[in-house]
Scaffold this active site. Structure first.
Site, mmCIF file in Angstrom:
data_model
loop_
_atom_site.group_PDB
_atom_site.id
_atom_site.type_symbol
_atom_site.label_atom_id
_atom_site.label_comp_id
_atom_site.label_asym_id
_atom_site.label_seq_id
_atom_site.Cartn_x
_atom_site.Cartn_y
_atom_site.Cartn_z
ATOM 1 N N CYS A 165 -11.914 -4.719 4.709
ATOM 2 C CA CYS A 165 -10.471 -4.532 4.898
ATOM 3 C C CYS A 165 -10.207 -3.329 5.799
ATOM 4 O O CYS A 165 -10.193 -2.182 5.332
ATOM 5 C CB CYS A 165 -9.774 -4.351 3.548
ATOM 6 S SG CYS A 165 -7.977 -4.190 3.692
ATOM 7 N N CYS B 69 -7.058 -1.392 4.846
ATOM 8 C CA CYS B 69 -7.216 -0.537 3.668
ATOM 9 C C CYS B 69 -8.014 0.722 3.987
ATOM 10 O O CYS B 69 -7.659 1.820 3.555
ATOM 11 C CB CYS B 69 -7.935 -1.311 2.557
ATOM 12 S SG CYS B 69 -7.223 -2.913 2.142
ATOM 13 N N ASP B 70 -9.113 0.556 4.712
ATOM 14 C CA ASP B 70 -10.098 1.631 4.817
ATOM 15 C C ASP B 70 -10.189 2.288 6.183
ATOM 16 O O ASP B 70 -10.879 3.297 6.335
ATOM 17 C CB ASP B 70 -11.482 1.077 4.437
ATOM 18 C CG ASP B 70 -11.527 0.580 3.001
ATOM 19 O OD1 ASP B 70 -10.788 1.144 2.171
ATOM 20 O OD2 ASP B 70 -12.282 -0.364 2.705
#
Length: 331
Positions: free
Chosen positions: A156, A159-160
């Site tokens: 992701c 997300c990261d």
């Protein structure tokens, strides 16, 4: 045994009365899935007294359990561990009376009412059902990949990506997801090397052009990641050229796997319509063609795939289920 708490109000003094429910009666609401979408639906449904049963799966929690710190979920200015976020959501659902079965659904029957949910070999009947089984990222399938998930390996970018500011990373894949992830990552990282097993991309023309024209992005063609190396975090990868067979080691700070997602819809059989990628086809985001059957989260969302959006759709599904059950019992 099942219980339900009723609020009475004789002479305007509220009294809670707990009654025993007949186990032979169908559940009012069964929620299939123990990730953010399912837990949010459970919180809303339980708080309004619908006594939901959540079949959370043998490994409940969804994709959040594969992350370390989550920094983009509202309400946590310092971030929160993915596992802690799931635990908090579950505790909140339990507070209002949600019951949990940590096993997998093996089949459903939506052909007649009440609907039937099979868990292992036991059958449960329900007036209403919310499907919130999520989707799993497709991984490379190499042993070293598992060791570094959450420690330099991610599925992701949204997300990261911010954790890799001013670092060098690799994105594996050749479709639109890989191009989108790579372009997003260029906002933070120093460089992105896209590793693709062919000599041409599968991505749409416009996404290819955007990636090729970005000075931070380069391509490694006809290659696969054979091994991911590091200590406590990713430090390098071994790449195999599929034409020459040559294996080279390349330094990198992170590996983003962007080869697609697999929605968890196998247990549905033909109970609900699926698109060509296996996602549940919905109407108005969470509705299906069946009365009392709703869908929430990544099992039908092939675009956003965020915990916050999954929570939002879980809430919407619960509100629709509430309306359906109220009309059913009042009618």
């Amino acid at each position: 045994m099942r219980y339900k708490t009723l609020n009475t109000c004789p002479e305007q003094n509220v009294i809670d009365v707990t009654i025993l429910l007949d186990d032979a009666m169908p559940e009012q609401l069964i929620i299939v899935g123990g990730g953010p979408a399912g837990l949010a639906a459970a919180i809303y449904a339980a708080r309004e007294g619908f006594n939901p049963l959540v079949v959370a799966g043998a490994n409940p929690g969804g994709q959040l359990l594969l992350t370390t710190t989550v920094e983009n979920f509202p309400g946590f200015p310092d971030g929160v561990l993915g596992s802690d976020l799931i635990a908090l959501l579950r505790k909140q659902a339990e507070r209002f009376g949600t019951r949990f079965i940590d096993s997998n659904v093996t089949g459903v029957d939506f052909g007649k009412k009440p609907y039937t949910i099979t868990v292992d070999e036991k059958k449960y009947e329900a007036e209403s059902v919310i499907i919130a089984t999520g989707a799993n990222a497709k991984w490379l399938g190499i042993e070293s990949e598992k060791r570094f998930i959450g420690h330099g390996v991610s599925s992701c970018a949204t997300c990261d990506g911010p954790f890799f500011r001013d670092r060098n990373v690799i994105v594996v894949g050749g479709g639109d997801t890989a191009m989108e992830d790579s372009l997003f990552l260029t906002r933070f990282v120093k460089s992105v090397h896209i590793v693709h097993r062919r000599d041409e991309l599968r991505a749409s023309k416009i996404m290819q052009e955007r990636a090729r024209n970005n000075p931070k992005i380069s391509f490694v063609w006809n290659s696969t990641v054979e091994e991911i190396l590091g200590d406590s975090r990713v430090r390098s990868v071994k790449l195999r050229n599929l034409i020459t067979g040559e294996v080279t080691e390349t330094s990198t700070d992170g590996v983003f796997v962007a080869i697609g997602y697999q929605p968890n819809t196998t247990m549905l059989g033909d109970a609900l319509p699926l698109d060509n990628a296996g996602y549940v086809i919905t109407k108005e985001e969470v509705l299906t063609d069946l009365e009392g059957v709703y869908v929430a989260g990544d099992v039908s969302d092939r675009y956003y795939r965020q915990a916050a959006t999954a929570v939002a759709s879980g809430v919407k599904a619960a509100l629709h289920a509430r309306e359906y059950l109220q009309q059913r019992h009042e009618g």
